[in-house]
Motif scaffolding. Structure first.
Motif, short mmCIF file in Angstrom:
data_model
loop_
_atom_site.label_atom_id
_atom_site.label_comp_id
_atom_site.label_asym_id
_atom_site.label_seq_id
_atom_site.Cartn_x
_atom_site.Cartn_y
_atom_site.Cartn_z
N ILE A 195 0.83 -1.20 0.00
CA ILE A 195 0.00 0.00 0.00
C ILE A 195 0.87 1.25 0.00
CG2 ILE A 195 -1.63 1.32 1.40
CD1 ILE A 195 -2.77 -1.50 2.24
N ARG A 196 1.96 1.22 0.78
CA ARG A 196 2.87 2.36 0.79
C ARG A 196 3.49 2.56 -0.60
NH1 ARG A 196 5.48 4.70 5.11
NH2 ARG A 196 5.39 2.92 6.51
N GLY A 197 3.87 1.41 -1.22
CA GLY A 197 4.50 1.50 -2.53
C GLY A 197 3.55 2.05 -3.58
N ILE A 238 10.20 2.43 14.35
CA ILE A 238 11.52 2.56 13.73
C ILE A 238 11.74 1.37 12.80
CG2 ILE A 238 14.01 2.65 14.14
CD1 ILE A 238 13.31 3.77 16.96
N LEU A 239 12.08 1.63 11.56
CA LEU A 239 12.40 0.54 10.64
C LEU A 239 13.84 0.14 10.85
CD1 LEU A 239 10.84 1.66 7.22
CD2 LEU A 239 10.02 -0.12 8.77
N GLN A 240 14.06 -1.16 11.10
CA GLN A 240 15.43 -1.62 11.34
C GLN A 240 16.12 -1.90 10.01
OE1 GLN A 240 16.52 -1.28 14.25
NE2 GLN A 240 14.60 -1.09 15.39
N GLU A 241 16.56 -0.86 9.37
CA GLU A 241 17.30 -1.03 8.12
C GLU A 241 18.79 -0.88 8.45
OE1 GLU A 241 15.32 -0.39 4.71
OE2 GLU A 241 13.85 -1.30 6.05
N ALA A 242 19.62 -0.87 7.38
CA ALA A 242 21.05 -0.65 7.59
C ALA A 242 21.25 0.65 8.36
CB ALA A 242 21.78 -0.58 6.23
N PRO A 252 18.80 2.82 10.52
CA PRO A 252 17.42 2.79 11.02
C PRO A 252 16.64 4.05 10.64
CG PRO A 252 18.95 2.11 12.73
CD PRO A 252 19.78 2.62 11.60
N VAL A 253 15.38 3.83 10.20
CA VAL A 253 14.53 4.96 9.79
C VAL A 253 13.42 5.11 10.83
CG1 VAL A 253 13.08 5.92 7.97
CG2 VAL A 253 14.94 4.33 7.39
N THR A 254 13.30 6.30 11.38
CA THR A 254 12.21 6.54 12.32
C THR A 254 11.02 7.09 11.54
OG1 THR A 254 13.81 7.04 14.05
CG2 THR A 254 11.52 7.74 14.42
N LEU A 255 9.91 6.35 11.57
CA LEU A 255 8.73 6.78 10.83
C LEU A 255 7.90 7.76 11.66
CD1 LEU A 255 7.61 3.36 9.27
CD2 LEU A 255 9.07 5.12 8.28
N VAL A 256 7.60 7.36 12.91
CA VAL A 256 6.94 8.28 13.84
C VAL A 256 7.58 8.09 15.21
CG1 VAL A 256 4.72 8.32 12.64
CG2 VAL A 256 5.15 6.59 14.39
N GLY A 282 0.59 17.45 7.29
CA GLY A 282 2.04 17.54 7.49
C GLY A 282 2.72 17.46 6.15
N PRO A 283 3.99 17.86 6.13
CA PRO A 283 4.71 17.81 4.85
C PRO A 283 4.85 16.37 4.37
CG PRO A 283 6.05 18.81 6.61
CD PRO A 283 4.79 18.36 7.24
N SER A 284 5.14 16.26 3.11
CA SER A 284 5.35 14.93 2.54
C SER A 284 6.52 14.25 3.26
CB SER A 284 5.65 15.09 1.05
OG SER A 284 5.91 13.83 0.50
N GLY A 285 6.33 13.00 3.63
CA GLY A 285 7.38 12.26 4.31
C GLY A 285 7.41 12.52 5.80
N SER A 286 6.41 13.17 6.34
CA SER A 286 6.42 13.49 7.77
C SER A 286 5.89 12.33 8.62
CB SER A 286 5.60 14.75 8.03
OG SER A 286 4.28 14.58 7.56
N GLY A 287 5.39 11.29 7.99
CA GLY A 287 4.97 10.11 8.75
C GLY A 287 3.47 9.96 8.88
N LYS A 288 2.71 10.69 8.07
CA LYS A 288 1.24 10.64 8.18
C LYS A 288 0.72 9.23 7.88
CE LYS A 288 0.72 13.75 4.91
NZ LYS A 288 2.12 14.02 4.52
N SER A 289 1.13 8.68 6.74
CA SER A 289 0.66 7.33 6.37
C SER A 289 1.11 6.32 7.42
CB SER A 289 1.21 6.94 5.00
OG SER A 289 0.75 7.81 4.02
N SER A 290 2.37 6.44 7.83
CA SER A 290 2.89 5.49 8.82
C SER A 290 2.05 5.50 10.08
CB SER A 290 4.34 5.85 9.16
OG SER A 290 5.12 5.88 7.99
#
Ligand SMILES: Nc1ncnc2c1ncn2[C@@H]1O[C@H](COP(=O)(O)OP(=O)(O)O)[C@@H](O)[C@H]1O
Ligand SMILES: [Mg+2]
Lengths: 416, 227
Positions: free
Chosen positions: A412-414, B11-15, B17-21, B38-46
């Motif tokens: 869904i995100r994609g 938090i996404l545990q990637e190489a 780490p990405v904090t979504l919210v 919020g701005p694009s990429g601010s974590g609304k969908s997450s």
């Protein structure tokens, strides 16, 4: 029930890819069809052949010999002695089965068992200056009828006429042709002992086996005893039992009891029966190979559908469908392809069998042109169908499982 | 509280780490109409995925209808989604093989509490409420974008959920259809007392809601109610 929802989704998704579905269904169908045809031919001919083995010869033949040479008395006396005897000869014994009359009597008491004392040997049949060597069997016509097929394969005359005719002989069609010997003709029979006897042809059989039709003759037991110079001797007891499959144990029992070698029809035909096992193994390997190919077809279509339906999978999961629901949808698709393939395969198999049943060909050793003897039972269809369904489930399992592992958030995100 | 979060961090545990919210404390009452901006990429969908139990927090807790959800397995979460949560996304995600009515009946079928005719009737009622009663036998690809989004809303309402979660539901629509969809949400709140939480970047949409939550870099920076 939820499976109905899964089924309707599965059907709808397959219906949207008719061509690919058709191809994978055809793959399964061909596998099933060929399996049915080959398996029916194989098992038909195996059954036919075994039937002949069982019917053409007694189930068990007791012979006047022993499986192992008799042990020297010295070894019996000193089983652990450090002696070695070389160039000893087993004690000579008078050939023939002792007390065969009593044995036949005793065997005949058992229900469903037919036993007959017989004496076999080699003779020469001469007619119009031509000689043919033959195996002679001295028999009891009343019992021989039940032991072998000869009586039902009589072209002229009958075994029974041996009893009503003094010095009668029953010969095969091949010998009749070779010598120009016909019903009621007087043939000259020459025994190894030098004895010469004129015998009247009272029956001509045709069993379809050249060896027998040319080289086997039947006379009364007492005539054989005279011809072969073995008064009151029988060298075989021929036995038929109610269930041919029991022949091996039955024979073993008799041998343990009386010592004489008792051969079951299975023992005599061990090599042929072994060949059947190998033949079946080959059939099943080939069919398995076809099924593996068909399974790849199913794997292919289910994988493709799963790849293409990732969005639908994601939305169904977000609605609250369980991972297993999703897996079920794609498993059902595999099974549907399997079932369609199985049904079509049954049709193909049946068609192949109809076609094969019209074929005729010549087999060496058989005088008539032969057709395939087919197994028309439901068994090959059932086994072929099971193969197809199993292949379908196995092939659909992995892609269906992959589908259930889709994480809706990723999709869904994609898409957003 | 229909939805309540306490210190939710994802938090996404990637190489790297990405904090979504981060540290989200949010309580939504029944009948509230909340916009998340919020701005694009601010974590609304997450955030929306976390509220809808499509994703699980790395820290903190999400409670739906007073029920804690930490530690529930995937099937238990799915069961809550099925009964209590309806999603509407930017894209309609209708199943292309089924007609409009069948699409709406899908969640009802999965729930399995209604008979076939009851499901049909409920589907028709939902569609009629969205002025789509004459489109029931059409396939999704025979509909306009606005119509599809209305079908998606009807599907989200199929099992009479407590909460309707929408992620930029008008993001793909022209202004006329945007207004239709926005009005539908407003009506669902005012007339049926439903709880709606909608992510949007449209000021018109945000203005129509009673409460606005503003995100920047995965944190709530503003949470204001209007009367
Ligand atoms: N799978 C992912 N891997 C790496 N980064 C991601 C992933 N998913 C989301 N992000 C990042 O997380 C942030 C929040 O995303 P999102 O919740 O979609 O924001 P919004 O909906 O407000 O635009 C964005 O910066 C996005 O790039
Ligand atoms: Mg977003």
């Amino acid at each position: 029930m939820f499976w109905r929802v899964a089924l309707s989704i599965a059907i709808a998704q397959l219906a949207n890819r008719q061509r690919q579905t058709l191809v994978s269904v055809l793959g399964v169908a061909l596998g099933v069809g060929f399996f049915i045809a080959t398996s029916s031919i194989m098992s038909g001919s195996e059954k036919d052949f075994t039937q002949r083995l069982v019917n053409n010869a007694p189930h068990i033949t007791i012979k006047d010999e022993f499986r192992n040479p008799t042990t020297q008395p010295v070894f019996l006396a000193y089983p652990k002695g450090a002696i070695s005897l070389v160039r000893t000869k087993p004690r000579e014994y008078l050939r023939g089965i002792k007390n065969y009359g009593a044995k036949v009597e005793e065997l005949s008491q058992r229900s469903g068992v037919i036993a007959e004392a017989a004496l076999t040997g080699q003779i020469i049949v001469r007619y119009a200056n031509k000689d043919v060597s033959a195996s002679v069997a001295g028999i009891d016509p009343a019992k021989e009828k039940f032991l072998t097929q000869v009586e039902s394969d009589m072209r002229e005359g009958s075994l029974d006429r041996l009893k009503t005719t003094a010095d009668g002989i029953v010969i095969g069609s091949g010998m009749s042709q070779k010598l120009g010997l016909r019903m009621d003709d007087l043939a000259t029979v020459i025994a190894p002992s030098g004895l010469v006897k004129r015998m009247k042809v009272v029956g001509i059989f045709h069993v379809g086996n050249l060896l027998l039709d040319e080289g086997q003759v039947y006379v009364l037991l007492k005539n054989a005893q005279v011809l072969l110079d073995k008064a009151f001797i029988a060298n075989q007891i021929r036995i038929k039992i109610p269930n041919p499959d029991d022949a091996e144990t039955f024979a073993a029992g008799l041998e343990a009891r009386w010592g004489y070698r008792a051969e079951s029809w299975q023992e005599v035909n061990r090599d042929i029966l072994g060949l059947f096992v190998i033949r079946n193994a080959i059939t099943y390997s080939i069919v398995s190979a076809i099924m593996v190919v068909a399974a790849f077809g199913i794997f292919n279509i289910i994988s493709t559908v799963v790849m293409e339906k990732r969005r639908d999978i994601a939305i169904m999961m977000s609605m609250g469908f369980h991972a297993f629901d999703i897996q079920l949808i794609f498993l059902i698709q595999g099974v549907l392809v399997g079932i369609l393939g199985m049904l079509l395969g049954w049709g193909i198999g049946r068609g192949l069998l109809e076609a094969v049943s019209t074929l005729k060909f010549t087999v060496p050793g058989m005088s008539e042109r032969q057709g395939f003897v087919l197994d028309w039972s439901f068994r090959p269809y059932a086994i072929g169908g099971l193969f197809a369904l199993a292949a379908a489930v196995v092939a659909a399992w992995y892609p269906a499982h992959k589908a259930s592992e889709v994480r809706p958030v990723d999709i869904i995100r994609g898409a957003a | 509280m229909v939805v309540e979060t306490r210190g939710v961090t994802r938090i996404l545990q990637e190489a790297v780490p990405v904090t979504l919210v981060r540290d989200i404390d949010l309580s939504v009452r029944k009948g509230e109409f909340v916009s998340i901006t919020g701005p694009s990429g601010s974590g609304k969908s997450s955030l929306l995925y976390l509220l809808g139990l499509l994703d699980v927090p790395t820290e903190g807790e999400v409670m739906i209808d007073g029920q804690p959800t930490n530690g529930l397995d995937a099937n238990a979460l799915a069961a809550i989604r099925l009964r209590k949560i309806g999603f509407v996304f930017q894209f309609h995600f209708l199943l292309p093989e089924f007609d409009v009515l069948q699409n709406i009946m899908l969640p009802m079928r999965r729930l399995g509490t209604l008979s076939e005719s009851e499901m049909r009737e409920r589907g028709m009622t939902l569609l009629a409420g969205l002025e789509m009663a004459d489109q029931t036998t059409k396939r999704p690809d025979q509909l306009s974008g606005g119509q599809r989004q209305r079908v998606a809303i009807a599907r989200a309402l199929a099992n009479d959920p407590l909460i309707l979660l929408a992620d930029e539901p008008t993001g793909n629509l022209d202004s006329k259809n945007s207004k239709i969809v926005r009005d539908i949400f407003a009506r669902l709140v005012s007339e049926q007392g439903r709880t709606v939480i909608a992510v949007t970047h449209e000021t018109d949409f945000a203005a129509a809601t009673q409460r606005n939550v503003h995100l920047v870099d995965g944190r709530i920076v503003k949470d204001e109610r209007r009367s």
